[in-house]
Design a protein around this motif. Structure first.
Motif, PDB file in Angstrom:
ATOM      1  N   ARG A  57       0.826  -1.206   0.000  1.00  0.00           N
ATOM      2  CA  ARG A  57       0.000   0.000   0.000  1.00  0.00           C
ATOM      3  C   ARG A  57       0.862   1.259   0.000  1.00  0.00           C
ATOM      4  O   ARG A  57       0.510   2.251  -0.661  1.00  0.00           O
ATOM      5  N   GLY A  58       1.967   1.259   0.717  1.00  0.00           N
ATOM      6  CA  GLY A  58       2.842   2.422   0.722  1.00  0.00           C
ATOM      7  C   GLY A  58       3.351   2.758  -0.672  1.00  0.00           C
ATOM      8  O   GLY A  58       3.450   3.932  -1.047  1.00  0.00           O
ATOM      9  N   THR A  59       3.663   1.723  -1.464  1.00  0.00           N
ATOM     10  CA  THR A  59       4.110   1.942  -2.830  1.00  0.00           C
ATOM     11  C   THR A  59       2.973   2.476  -3.690  1.00  0.00           C
ATOM     12  O   THR A  59       3.170   3.369  -4.532  1.00  0.00           O
ATOM     13  N   LEU A  60       1.764   1.945  -3.472  1.00  0.00           N
ATOM     14  CA  LEU A  60       0.603   2.430  -4.235  1.00  0.00           C
ATOM     15  C   LEU A  60       0.329   3.898  -3.935  1.00  0.00           C
ATOM     16  O   LEU A  60      -0.040   4.667  -4.829  1.00  0.00           O
ATOM     17  N   LYS A  61       0.500   4.310  -2.693  1.00  0.00           N
ATOM     18  CA  LYS A  61       0.281   5.714  -2.340  1.00  0.00           C
ATOM     19  C   LYS A  61       1.251   6.615  -3.091  1.00  0.00           C
ATOM     20  O   LYS A  61       0.896   7.726  -3.503  1.00  0.00           O
ATOM     21  N   ASP A  62       2.472   6.139  -3.277  1.00  0.00           N
ATOM     22  CA  ASP A  62       3.465   6.934  -3.996  1.00  0.00           C
ATOM     23  C   ASP A  62       3.183   6.957  -5.494  1.00  0.00           C
ATOM     24  O   ASP A  62       3.380   7.976  -6.154  1.00  0.00           O
ATOM     25  N   LEU A  63       2.705   5.837  -6.038  1.00  0.00           N
ATOM     26  CA  LEU A  63       2.466   5.742  -7.478  1.00  0.00           C
ATOM     27  C   LEU A  63       1.139   6.357  -7.898  1.00  0.00           C
ATOM     28  O   LEU A  63       0.960   6.708  -9.076  1.00  0.00           O
ATOM     29  N   LEU A  64       0.204   6.486  -6.970  1.00  0.00           N
ATOM     30  CA  LEU A  64      -1.139   7.000  -7.284  1.00  0.00           C
ATOM     31  C   LEU A  64      -1.437   8.239  -6.452  1.00  0.00           C
ATOM     32  O   LEU A  64      -2.196   8.191  -5.474  1.00  0.00           O
ATOM     33  N   PRO A  65      -0.842   9.382  -6.796  1.00  0.00           N
ATOM     34  CA  PRO A  65      -1.059  10.606  -6.020  1.00  0.00           C
ATOM     35  C   PRO A  65      -2.544  10.967  -5.964  1.00  0.00           C
ATOM     36  O   PRO A  65      -3.262  10.867  -6.951  1.00  0.00           O
ATOM     37  N   GLY A  66      -2.970  11.364  -4.788  1.00  0.00           N
ATOM     38  CA  GLY A  66      -4.360  11.757  -4.606  1.00  0.00           C
ATOM     39  C   GLY A  66      -5.240  10.657  -4.054  1.00  0.00           C
ATOM     40  O   GLY A  66      -6.301  10.928  -3.488  1.00  0.00           O
ATOM     41  N   ALA A  67      -4.811   9.406  -4.180  1.00  0.00           N
ATOM     42  CA  ALA A  67      -5.641   8.301  -3.705  1.00  0.00           C
ATOM     43  C   ALA A  67      -5.767   8.310  -2.185  1.00  0.00           C
ATOM     44  O   ALA A  67      -6.824   7.992  -1.633  1.00  0.00           O
ATOM     45  N   ALA A  68      -4.693   8.696  -1.503  1.00  0.00           N
ATOM     46  CA  ALA A  68      -4.714   8.694  -0.039  1.00  0.00           C
ATOM     47  C   ALA A  68      -5.646   9.760   0.529  1.00  0.00           C
ATOM     48  O   ALA A  68      -6.053   9.679   1.690  1.00  0.00           O
ATOM     49  N   GLU A  69      -5.997  10.766  -0.269  1.00  0.00           N
ATOM     50  CA  GLU A  69      -6.880  11.830   0.201  1.00  0.00           C
ATOM     51  C   GLU A  69      -8.359  11.527  -0.057  1.00  0.00           C
ATOM     52  O   GLU A  69      -9.238  12.300   0.332  1.00  0.00           O
ATOM     53  N   LEU A  70      -8.635  10.423  -0.718  1.00  0.00           N
ATOM     54  CA  LEU A  70     -10.021  10.065  -1.001  1.00  0.00           C
ATOM     55  C   LEU A  70     -10.740   9.600   0.265  1.00  0.00           C
ATOM     56  O   LEU A  70     -10.097   9.134   1.217  1.00  0.00           O
ATOM     57  N   PRO A  71     -12.078   9.695   0.301  1.00  0.00           N
ATOM     58  CA  PRO A  71     -12.845   9.157   1.432  1.00  0.00           C
ATOM     59  C   PRO A  71     -12.585   7.668   1.590  1.00  0.00           C
ATOM     60  O   PRO A  71     -12.160   6.985   0.640  1.00  0.00           O
ATOM     61  N   GLY A  72     -12.852   7.156   2.786  1.00  0.00           N
ATOM     62  CA  GLY A  72     -12.505   5.777   3.128  1.00  0.00           C
ATOM     63  C   GLY A  72     -12.892   4.727   2.109  1.00  0.00           C
ATOM     64  O   GLY A  72     -12.044   3.955   1.639  1.00  0.00           O
ATOM     65  N   SER A  96      -4.802  -4.081 -11.919  1.00  0.00           N
ATOM     66  CA  SER A  96      -4.633  -2.693 -12.346  1.00  0.00           C
ATOM     67  C   SER A  96      -5.231  -1.750 -11.310  1.00  0.00           C
ATOM     68  O   SER A  96      -6.168  -2.110 -10.579  1.00  0.00           O
ATOM     69  N   TRP A  97      -4.677  -0.538 -11.264  1.00  0.00           N
ATOM     70  CA  TRP A  97      -5.121   0.498 -10.335  1.00  0.00           C
ATOM     71  C   TRP A  97      -5.207   1.819 -11.105  1.00  0.00           C
ATOM     72  O   TRP A  97      -4.472   2.031 -12.072  1.00  0.00           O
ATOM     73  N   LYS A  98      -6.084   2.716 -10.641  1.00  0.00           N
ATOM     74  CA  LYS A  98      -6.226   4.017 -11.284  1.00  0.00           C
ATOM     75  C   LYS A  98      -6.639   5.054 -10.253  1.00  0.00           C
ATOM     76  O   LYS A  98      -7.494   4.786  -9.400  1.00  0.00           O
ATOM     77  N   SER A  99      -6.018   6.225 -10.337  1.00  0.00           N
ATOM     78  CA  SER A  99      -6.315   7.300  -9.393  1.00  0.00           C
ATOM     79  C   SER A  99      -6.438   8.619 -10.142  1.00  0.00           C
ATOM     80  O   SER A  99      -5.577   8.966 -10.958  1.00  0.00           O
ATOM     81  N   ASP A 100      -7.525   9.347  -9.871  1.00  0.00           N
ATOM     82  CA  ASP A 100      -7.750  10.659 -10.478  1.00  0.00           C
ATOM     83  C   ASP A 100      -7.429  11.750  -9.466  1.00  0.00           C
ATOM     84  O   ASP A 100      -8.100  11.878  -8.439  1.00  0.00           O
ATOM     85  N   ALA A 101      -6.381  12.512  -9.742  1.00  0.00           N
ATOM     86  CA  ALA A 101      -6.001  13.635  -8.902  1.00  0.00           C
ATOM     87  C   ALA A 101      -6.355  14.923  -9.633  1.00  0.00           C
ATOM     88  O   ALA A 101      -6.600  14.907 -10.849  1.00  0.00           O
TER      89      ALA A 101
END
Length: 293
Positions: A57-72, A96-101
């Motif tokens: 998860r720590g790596t995903l937070k770095d690779l997907l900026p903005g995902a950590a700020e999303l609601p739970g 696959s993963w996707k994050s919209d910042a």
């Protein structure tokens, strides 16, 4: 009493035939000198990791900026990922993963393919090397048209390690790999490119599509048994630019593909090729370490 010799003779014939049969059963026949074919050794890996749990998860937070700020609930959905459709999880898996910042959309996908050779004369590793070599050639990094099993191949990029590639190409690559790539919008199989390069040539390293110090597609050292990086700028829709960096490597009989892409929110913004390459390589090396454990 006149029939006893005949019975004895019949018994002797039966014993003789039995002895002859036993000698043939034990391999004492006219073909005893025939060469014995030794099956090629199997690959190191018999199973594949759970792909959606392969990236911390720590790596995903770095690779997907903005995902950590999303609601739970939304955050959990992003970090959980979406598993690829597969019919044999011992042979091919992906996630696959996707994050919209606010400033950009980032997407990540990983694929694991365990290659098995059905030819007793060809090892799983050699077959996997053939699968890898086809991917490297599709990225425009193959300089030899007909390499032999032990032939050295010059990638044409200074300072890179020469690698031998197998030319055994009777069995085509799993079409599921190409289908999964074409279904992924961040896949480097897209044929459009602002520099006019397709998946084969890639147009990678074009200074008009990224920073001046962007590195081109190339063979990588010290990653698995063989590896390469493919950097492909493309157009997303009719305006904004998207950049996809793919890192493909082989370790024994497993071929791993990492795709990392960015699409800026503004037309005037250009994806940072160097950042994407560094992060994609770092993840690929983590996956290689995980496989070797």
């Amino acid at each position: 009493m006149a029939y006893v010799p005949g019975v004895a003779l019949l018994a002797a014939l039966v014993v003789g035939c039995s002895a002859g049969s036993d000698s043939n059963a034990n391999g004492a026949d006219s073909k005893a000198g025939s060469p014995t074919v030794t099956p090629a050794p199997p690959g190191k890996y018999l199973t594949l990791p759970a792909p959606c749990r392969a990236v911390p998860r720590g790596t995903l937070k770095d690779l997907l900026p903005g995902a950590a700020e999303l609601p739970g609930a939304q955050q959990e959905k992003v970090f959980r990922g979406s598993a690829s459709v597969t019919y044999d999880t011992d042979r091919k898996v992906g996630c696959s993963w996707k994050s919209d910042a606010p400033n950009a959309t980032r997407s990540l996908s990983i694929d694991f393919e365990r290659v098995v050779s059905y030819d007793p004369a060809v090892s799983d590793d050699d077959r996997a090397d053939t699968v890898y070599a086809k991917k490297e050639k599709a990225a425009g990094l193959s300089s030899s048209a007909t390499p032999g099993p032990d032939a050295e191949k010059n990638t044409g990029t200074p300072g890179e390690k020469d690698k031998g590639k197998g030319a055994d190409a009777e069995k085509p690559e799993d079409p599921a790999g190409d289908a999964a790539a074409s279904a992924d919008p961040s896949s480097p199989s897209s044929s459009s490119s602002p520099s006019g390069g397709g998946a084969g040539e890639g147009g990678a390293g074009d200074s008009t599509s990224g920073p001046e110090d962007a590195l081109p597609s190339r063979v990588l050292d010290n990653l698995g048994d063989a590896a390469f990086l493919h950097d492909l700028p493309t157009r997303a829709g009719s305006t904004s630019q998207q950049r996809t960096v793919s890192v493909v490597f082989r370790t024994s009989n497993v071929v791993v593909t990492v795709r990392y892409a960015e699409q800026p929110a503004l037309v005037t913004q250009v994806p940072d090729s160097k950042e994407l390459q560094e992060k994609a390589q770092a993840l690929a090396r983590k996956l290689a370490e995980t496989l070797s454990e």
